[in-house]
Enzyme design. Structure first.
Site, short mmCIF file in Angstrom:
data_model
loop_
_atom_site.label_atom_id
_atom_site.label_comp_id
_atom_site.label_asym_id
_atom_site.label_seq_id
_atom_site.Cartn_x
_atom_site.Cartn_y
_atom_site.Cartn_z
N TYR A 42 0.86 -1.18 0.00
CA TYR A 42 0.00 0.00 0.00
C TYR A 42 0.90 1.23 0.00
CZ TYR A 42 -3.72 3.14 1.78
OH TYR A 42 -4.62 4.16 1.98
N LYS A 87 -1.37 -1.25 -4.18
CA LYS A 87 -2.38 -0.18 -4.06
C LYS A 87 -1.60 1.12 -4.10
CE LYS A 87 -6.10 1.65 -1.14
NZ LYS A 87 -5.67 3.04 -0.92
#
Length: 251
Positions: free
Chosen positions: A144, A174
């Site tokens: 992330y 992400k």
């Protein structure tokens, strides 16, 4: 040994809010109806739990576990993926949450960089990610990338290049940054089996042009049906309609 890829994580992923009571307690009773709303009203079949939108970094480990359990329980048979964010400032707590996510049947785990004592190099960040991933070695792992919040300005492409060797369970990214050059390089240089998911909702169309496989965002909780229309228009090659929807939605 690499983790065999499961069903590809593509399309829209709702970064879910954490429902709370008036007293500030986690309200698990709302999650069942929340799942039904996402699926039936918004056309969303993937969820991202305990991330930034869900205020995961402000919750206790026990609260995060309870939420992950309930999202997995309520989502079973209704959604395609429940991705649980397990990143913490503490490596041990991140590993504990990773093991817990594996035990409750999460479809993937995601980890953000530590943001107080920041990793000073790509190697240090990769070591942290590797040690968290090793606690749940058979669960697909996603990095992330959120540099504006973490303050960790390490290019995502550099992390992905190192992850290919160090983290066998690595499945994707992400990417929550406006740096489209870095994102495009991630897409271009990564294995085709990895899923490149964009996380800045208002720039999604630009990311699709660069090859994004999907998107994780807060607005898909309540605008998923509209944004699905943009994805459909883009897939059909109707860029004019996709631009129109983008403009009406966020501009």
């Amino acid at each position: 040994m690499a983790v065999p890829p499961r069903k590809a994580l593509t399309g829209l992923v709702a970064a879910t809010f954490t429902p709370m009571t008036a007293k500030g307690d986690v309200n698990l009773s709302v999650i069942g109806p929340y799942v039904d709303y996402l699926v039936l009203k918004q056309g969303i079949h993937n969820i991202f739990v305990n991330g930034t939108t869900g205020e995961g970094m402000s919750l206790s480990v026990d609260e995060r576990k309870a939420l992950a359990e309930e999202w997995c329980r309520q989502g079973k048979g209704k959604v395609d993926h429940v991705i649980v964010h397990v990143g913490c400032l503490s490596l041990r707590e991140s590993q504990e949450l990773a093991r817990h996510a594996a035990g409750i049947g999460a479809d993937g785990i995601a980890v953000i960089s530590p943001s107080f004592f920041k990793p000073p190099s790509t190697g240090a960040l990769l070591q942290f990610l590797q040690e968290v991933a090793s606690a749940a070695p058979h669960v697909p792992f996603y990095y992330y990338h959120l540099p504006d919040v973490t303050g960790v300005k390490i290019c995502a492409q550099a992390v992905l290049q190192g992850a290919q060797e160090l983290i066998p369970s690595f499945q994707g990214l992400k990417f929550s940054s406006r740096d489209l050059l870095d994102f495009g390089q991630c897409v271009h240089s990564s294995p085709r089996s990895w899923q490149m998911l964009y996380g800045v909702d208002e720039q999604l169309l630009s990311a699709l042009v660069l090859g994004a496989h999907g998107a994780v965002g807060s607005t898909y909780n309540y605008m998923g049906s509209v944004v699905n229309g943009m994805l459909a228009a883009f897939e059909k090659g109707d860029v004019a309609q996709a631009r129109k929807i983008q403009g009406l939605t966020w501009l």
